[in-house]
Design an enzyme around this catalytic site. Sequence first.
Site, PDB file in Angstrom:
ATOM      1  N   ASN A 140       0.879  -1.164   0.000  1.00 21.81           N
ATOM      2  CA  ASN A 140       0.000   0.000   0.000  1.00 21.81           C
ATOM      3  C   ASN A 140       0.924   1.225   0.000  1.00 21.81           C
ATOM      4  OD1 ASN A 140      -1.786   2.045   0.512  1.00 21.81           O
ATOM      5  ND2 ASN A 140      -2.746   1.078   2.301  1.00 21.81           N
ATOM      6  N   ARG A 166      -2.582  -1.963  -3.582  1.00 28.42           N
ATOM      7  CA  ARG A 166      -3.755  -1.096  -3.481  1.00 28.42           C
ATOM      8  C   ARG A 166      -3.577   0.004  -4.524  1.00 28.42           C
ATOM      9  NH1 ARG A 166      -5.466   2.813   1.526  1.00 28.42           N
ATOM     10  NH2 ARG A 166      -7.446   3.447   0.614  1.00 28.42           N
ATOM     11  N   HIS A 208     -12.219   3.882  -0.839  1.00 25.22           N
ATOM     12  CA  HIS A 208     -12.163   2.994   0.342  1.00 25.22           C
ATOM     13  C   HIS A 208     -12.874   1.671   0.075  1.00 25.22           C
ATOM     14  CE1 HIS A 208     -11.543   6.815   2.908  1.00 25.22           C
ATOM     15  NE2 HIS A 208     -10.396   6.197   2.792  1.00 25.22           N
ATOM     16  N   ARG A 226      -8.281  16.905   4.704  1.00 22.25           N
ATOM     17  CA  ARG A 226      -9.081  17.241   3.506  1.00 22.25           C
ATOM     18  C   ARG A 226     -10.412  17.850   3.929  1.00 22.25           C
ATOM     19  NH1 ARG A 226      -8.775  11.426   0.879  1.00 22.25           N
ATOM     20  NH2 ARG A 226      -6.949  10.958   2.132  1.00 22.25           N
ATOM     21  N   GLU A 240      -7.893  -4.052   4.899  1.00 17.02           N
ATOM     22  CA  GLU A 240      -7.783  -3.899   3.446  1.00 17.02           C
ATOM     23  C   GLU A 240      -6.694  -4.815   2.882  1.00 17.02           C
ATOM     24  OE1 GLU A 240      -7.498   0.133   4.769  1.00 17.02           O
ATOM     25  OE2 GLU A 240      -8.462   0.834   2.937  1.00 17.02           O
TER      26      GLU A 240
END
Length: 387
Positions: free
Chosen positions: A10, A89, A177, A237, A375
Amino acid sequence: MKNGIILVINAGSSSIKFSLFACDNLTLIYHGEIEEVFGSPILSIYDEKHDEIVKNKDIPSGYESAMQTFFNWFEDLSHQYILKAVGHRVVHGGLNYLKPTKVTNEIISNLTKLIPLAPLHQPHNLEAIKIVNKLYPKLPQVACFDTAFHSTQLKLVTLFALPKRLTAEGIIRYGFHGLSYEYIASVLPEYLGKIASGKVIVAHLGNGASMCALYQQKSIATSMGFTALEGLMMGTRCGNIDPGVILYLLQEKKYSIEEVTHLLYEQSGLLGASEISGDVRELEQSKSPHAMEAIQLFCYRAARELSALITALKGCDAIVFTAGIGENSVRIRKGICEWLDWLGVEINDKANENNLSIISHENSKVLVSVIPTNEEYMIAKHTFSLI
Ligand code: ADP
């Protein structure tokens, strides 16, 4: 005989996370991280019990040297393990990549075209793929996309109210996501029983934060859109913002495009609203009223997004919190649920404080759950099934 192993990478803007899974039963064997890749990289490796077994600070700056250092460490295990494939990813799969895909040069070139849609993540994801290609040209690589799980969204919810010609160009709400939501959807029955196939809203609250409305364990709608900026307020963000603010910054305040980009991605969210930190742990420890206000804003904005997703689902049987904040912040889970008392959401404070997997009160009309995401496991699973 050597044991087959799958490496999951990742690759982010300042760190590269990796996990090694055994092929036979997909258990995690090692995991680790290279932090500050472009500063003074630090490689940390942990075993399956999460005990640190390597700490290396003697690494030249840059992606290639950081990854090379990791592979040098791995080569020392080559008497025991054989690397079968690498799963990555990849944040954006665009309109065409709706499931995990074996990497070819053509795919790298197509994914490169999507960089403007995910400028913070996509270039690093692809850089890691290219470095592995260079170091191990024969090793199969698989790209797993954060957007893919949302390909089941209703078409209507993916549209912006923009001219059709722009929609046709791919300016739509993709969602992100997805690997986290896919993992949560897959384990929902273990936690929620029959409710798993009902109307469930999953709140992935990490540095990046979004929500997904699941029906029958499939994505029906999600809070993030064309880029990973839309929706919830995040660590740094901004989340949803009046587009007029951006026009004002450009036209009246003469911000450059780079300044606006930096503002929206890196200086806003919890960091901007508090002017202290984008990290919830730091804000929770702070005595400043600005820290408290930023957390309150985060909770309100999250509840507002959640309420919008209830409309897409036409109801809500359960809410699931996951990722760093969702799995750990007692205060934020409670803060979000307090906005939802109109819905009949009632938290059991003791269960919440103890991070139990069900944190709603028995009288609550909506089940509230905390489920750790994974993940990396999802990427390992996809990679294994493709090789
Ligand atoms: P990323 O999106 O980078 O994977 P994570 O899922 O690791 O992010 O989430 C990071 C966020 O989780 C940070 O804001 C961090 O402060 C918060 N967090 C992690 N542990 C805790 C904790 N014990 N209590 C409160 N917040 C936490």
